[in-house]
Design a protein around this motif. Structure first.
Motif, PDB file in Angstrom:
ATOM      1  N   ASP A   1      -5.985  14.945  -3.435  1.00  0.00           N
ATOM      2  CA  ASP A   1      -5.779  14.290  -4.729  1.00  0.00           C
ATOM      3  C   ASP A   1      -4.357  13.764  -4.888  1.00  0.00           C
ATOM      4  OD1 ASP A   1      -8.374  14.758  -5.519  1.00  0.00           O
ATOM      5  OD2 ASP A   1      -7.907  16.652  -6.519  1.00  0.00           O
ATOM      6  N   LEU A   2      -3.448  14.174  -3.995  1.00  0.00           N
ATOM      7  CA  LEU A   2      -2.058  13.727  -4.078  1.00  0.00           C
ATOM      8  C   LEU A   2      -1.763  12.562  -3.141  1.00  0.00           C
ATOM      9  CD1 LEU A   2       0.024  17.038  -4.322  1.00  0.00           C
ATOM     10  CD2 LEU A   2      -0.410  15.367  -6.123  1.00  0.00           C
ATOM     11  N   ILE A   3      -2.756  12.125  -2.397  1.00  0.00           N
ATOM     12  CA  ILE A   3      -2.540  11.001  -1.485  1.00  0.00           C
ATOM     13  C   ILE A   3      -2.604   9.707  -2.288  1.00  0.00           C
ATOM     14  CG2 ILE A   3      -3.416   9.772   0.529  1.00  0.00           C
ATOM     15  CD1 ILE A   3      -4.531  12.420   1.536  1.00  0.00           C
ATOM     16  N   PRO A   4      -1.519   8.936  -2.328  1.00  0.00           N
ATOM     17  CA  PRO A   4      -1.509   7.719  -3.153  1.00  0.00           C
ATOM     18  C   PRO A   4      -2.368   6.621  -2.544  1.00  0.00           C
ATOM     19  CG  PRO A   4       0.527   7.883  -1.901  1.00  0.00           C
ATOM     20  CD  PRO A   4      -0.236   9.150  -1.637  1.00  0.00           C
ATOM     21  N   SER A   5      -2.820   5.730  -3.389  1.00  0.00           N
ATOM     22  CA  SER A   5      -3.610   4.589  -2.939  1.00  0.00           C
ATOM     23  C   SER A   5      -3.125   3.342  -3.659  1.00  0.00           C
ATOM     24  CB  SER A   5      -5.104   4.820  -3.212  1.00  0.00           C
ATOM     25  OG  SER A   5      -5.327   5.046  -4.595  1.00  0.00           O
ATOM     26  N   GLU A   6      -3.521   2.188  -3.163  1.00  0.00           N
ATOM     27  CA  GLU A   6      -3.108   0.923  -3.762  1.00  0.00           C
ATOM     28  C   GLU A   6      -3.699   0.778  -5.167  1.00  0.00           C
ATOM     29  OE1 GLU A   6      -1.036  -1.284  -2.597  1.00  0.00           O
ATOM     30  OE2 GLU A   6      -0.716  -0.376  -0.635  1.00  0.00           O
ATOM     31  N   GLY A   7      -3.002   0.021  -5.988  1.00  0.00           N
ATOM     32  CA  GLY A   7      -3.512  -0.254  -7.324  1.00  0.00           C
ATOM     33  C   GLY A   7      -3.105   0.799  -8.331  1.00  0.00           C
ATOM     34  N   LEU A   8      -3.845   0.861  -9.417  1.00  0.00           N
ATOM     35  CA  LEU A   8      -3.546   1.806 -10.483  1.00  0.00           C
ATOM     36  C   LEU A   8      -3.836   3.233 -10.030  1.00  0.00           C
ATOM     37  CD1 LEU A   8      -5.080  -0.110 -13.533  1.00  0.00           C
ATOM     38  CD2 LEU A   8      -2.659   0.117 -12.944  1.00  0.00           C
ATOM     39  N   PRO A   9      -3.049   4.198 -10.501  1.00  0.00           N
ATOM     40  CA  PRO A   9      -3.306   5.596 -10.119  1.00  0.00           C
ATOM     41  C   PRO A   9      -4.611   6.088 -10.728  1.00  0.00           C
ATOM     42  CG  PRO A   9      -1.627   5.496 -11.827  1.00  0.00           C
ATOM     43  CD  PRO A   9      -1.888   4.075 -11.410  1.00  0.00           C
TER      44      PRO A   9
ATOM     45  N   ASP B   1      -7.342   8.926 -12.185  1.00  0.00           N
ATOM     46  CA  ASP B   1      -7.188  10.047 -13.113  1.00  0.00           C
ATOM     47  C   ASP B   1      -6.919  11.346 -12.363  1.00  0.00           C
ATOM     48  OD1 ASP B   1      -7.594   8.381 -15.258  1.00  0.00           O
ATOM     49  OD2 ASP B   1      -9.742   8.821 -15.430  1.00  0.00           O
ATOM     50  N   SER B   2      -7.577  11.526 -11.210  1.00  0.00           N
ATOM     51  CA  SER B   2      -7.362  12.751 -10.435  1.00  0.00           C
ATOM     52  C   SER B   2      -5.936  12.811  -9.898  1.00  0.00           C
ATOM     53  CB  SER B   2      -8.365  12.835  -9.283  1.00  0.00           C
ATOM     54  OG  SER B   2      -8.211  11.737  -8.397  1.00  0.00           O
ATOM     55  N   TYR B   3      -5.378  11.647  -9.527  1.00  0.00           N
ATOM     56  CA  TYR B   3      -3.998  11.620  -9.036  1.00  0.00           C
ATOM     57  C   TYR B   3      -3.031  11.984 -10.161  1.00  0.00           C
ATOM     58  CZ  TYR B   3       0.310   9.927  -6.857  1.00  0.00           C
ATOM     59  OH  TYR B   3       1.577   9.841  -6.342  1.00  0.00           O
ATOM     60  N   LYS B   4      -3.216  11.376 -11.327  1.00  0.00           N
ATOM     61  CA  LYS B   4      -2.318  11.662 -12.450  1.00  0.00           C
ATOM     62  C   LYS B   4      -2.420  13.120 -12.878  1.00  0.00           C
ATOM     63  CE  LYS B   4      -3.856   8.176 -14.941  1.00  0.00           C
ATOM     64  NZ  LYS B   4      -3.994   7.204 -16.067  1.00  0.00           N
ATOM     65  N   LEU B   5      -3.635  13.668 -12.888  1.00  0.00           N
ATOM     66  CA  LEU B   5      -3.801  15.073 -13.268  1.00  0.00           C
ATOM     67  C   LEU B   5      -3.146  15.995 -12.244  1.00  0.00           C
ATOM     68  CD1 LEU B   5      -5.023  17.236 -15.094  1.00  0.00           C
ATOM     69  CD2 LEU B   5      -7.144  17.058 -13.772  1.00  0.00           C
TER      70      LEU B   5
END
Length: 476
Positions: free
Chosen positions: A16-24, A26-30
């Motif tokens: 869930d901490l692996i970033p991806s392109e575009g908008l973050p 919800d799981s990443y922000k949480l």
């Protein structure tokens, strides 16, 4: 931290901490929020690797047990190392510190360790794969911290090693395989013994706590025993219930320096207990993501993001100098004052501003009602904001009036970001209540300070940090 704080260390899935392109997502922000809040409260968090990585971590720990078990009872003289800061990026292979009752094998890509007599050494198995796994995870965690601080993407790239390393480069980061308190290792006479409340025998090394100089450290152990001091000053066992694919992560001194003190380093110590039944000792894998020795730690990224940078962090410092300096923990940060600003402490231990009666200081003239009103409104407002931030595990740094005027019309100002982050009520003044007209100040105090009225105890005048000069102008 009660209420909205985390009841225990935050657990975050690495995927869930692996970033991806575009908008973050919800799981990443949480996940970023949970990680950052856990760092704020406990200076540590638990990272959950994919289940497929659990066997790799376990096999490496099992291999470490066999590796240290076959070592001699006492190492050769040239293998006894103390904590020499000048060698921070050169350690490789086996070494021991009898005073700490600890043995270590450092795996550092780019250096080939050898035994005395130039014979090759066979290290614990799986170090290459574990180094790659924990190294990638630590960079993802560092990017998550950058996201939380609203820094640009990968702001620490310039101080990190190349991926992969180039020709003849030596890794600054290191994977340490550690063995604590091996019974057959003849360093046992150099430890301290204490007894816990339940009577169990507990061993803490002579230097019972320290701070890593890394950016981020990840630790996986085969037995519980790692304690980290939380922001209340209490020692918390952080690896007591780890699953096979879980590890502990905590920030180090280099990240503290690079973020201008916004991310506190973890103060930690290791406990070894139940020694009579311990045949091998306690084993752990510790990956430390280190900055390159030829780079510099600077807070330019923090300034660019609009964060305030205190005087002690203004000038860049070379990494090599930083690593060789001593950093007394009592001068780095005070765990009891986690707030971004502090008030003089009252006799009852509270952090509310001290109030003094004018009759106790006959040399001072009473403050004008408008100034008393402004100071009282500012005090209450800061307390309300700080109370909300404490419950959410957020570390605040308030702008000065001059700083705020520079970015008050900006679309992405620090004040606006903090208001959104702590969900401050819309329309309620936030940082500078002295800008309000007197009627608004009175309404604010009546709404947010229980029992306050316009005739509120006019015999009292608050003493605020930074207001000493204003008070002195009213003294004979």
């Amino acid at each position: 931290m009660a209420g909205n704080g985390l009841p225990s260390l935050g657990r975050v899935r690495l995927t869930d901490l692996i970033p991806s392109e575009g908008l973050p997502s919800d799981s990443y922000k949480l996940s970023v929020s949970t990680l950052s809040q856990s760092f704020a409260q406990y200076s540590a968090a638990i990272i959950q690797f994919p289940a497929s990585d659990g066997p790799l971590l376990r096999s490496c720990l099992d291999s470490a047990r066999l590796y240290f078990h076959q070592r001699p009872s006492y190492p050769a003289a040239d293998m006894i190392h103390t904590n020499d800061s000048r060698e921070w990026c050169k350690t490789s292979g086996y070494y021991a510190d009898p005073q700490l009752w600890q043995e270590t094998y450092d795996y550092r890509p780019g250096l080939t360790p050898s035994e005395p007599g130039n014979s090759l050494e066979f290290p614990p198995a799986g170090l290459i794969d574990v180094f790659a796994l924990l190294g990638k995870a630590s960079r993802d965690i560092l990017d998550a911290i950058s996201f939380y601080l609203n820094l640009r993407s990968s702001p620490f790239t310039e101080v990190l090693d190349n991926v992969p390393l180039r020709n003849r480069e030596v890794s600054s980061s290191v994977l340490s395989v550690c063995c604590h308190a091996r019974p057959s290792f003849q360093g046992a006479q150099h430890h301290n013994l204490t007894t816990q409340e339940d009577g169990r025998l507990v061993i803490y090394p002579d230097h019972d706590h320290h701070v890593d100089k890394s950016l981020v450290s990840i630790v996986k152990s085969d037995k519980a025993g790692l304690h980290v001091r939380d922001f209340h000053g209490r020692w918390v066992l952080v690896d007591g219930d780890l699953g096979p694919q879980e590890a502990v992560v905590f920030p180090g001194l280099a990240l503290y320096q690079a973020t201008a003190g916004y991310v506190n380093p973890a103060l930690h110590r290791t406990e070894i207990n139940d020694m009579p039944g311990n045949m091998y000792g306690r084993f752990s894998l510790a990956f430390k993501l280190m900055p390159k020795s030829m780079s510099s730690l600077s807070c330019s990224e923090m300034r660019a993001a609009g964060h305030g940078v205190e005087a002690q962090f203004q000038l860049p410092i070379t990494v090599d100098d930083f690593m060789q300096r001593s950093h007394p923990t009592d001068q780095l940060f005070n765990r009891q004052s986690f707030q971004s600003f502090s008030f003089p402490t009252a006799q009852d231990g509270s952090m509310k501003p001290l109030l003094r009666r004018r009759k106790n200081n006959s040399r001072c003239k009473p403050l004008p009602p408008s100034k008393r009103l402004r100071l009282e409104a500012q005090r209450v407002l800061k307390e309300r904001v700080q109370d909300i931030a404490d419950k959410k595990g957020i570390k605040l740094r308030f702008c000065s009036l001059k700083e705020c005027e520079n970015h008050v019309h900006a679309l992405d100002s620090p004040c606006a970001n903090i208001r959104i982050e702590i969900k401050w009520p819309a329309g309620v003044p936030f940082v500078h209540p002295h800008d309000l007209p007197n009627k608004a100040k009175i309404s604010f105090l009546e709404a947010y300070e229980p029992g306050w009225t316009a005739t509120h105890d006019m015999d009292l005048s608050p003493t605020e940090p930074g207001q000493a000069g204003q008070h002195s102008t009213n003294c004979n």
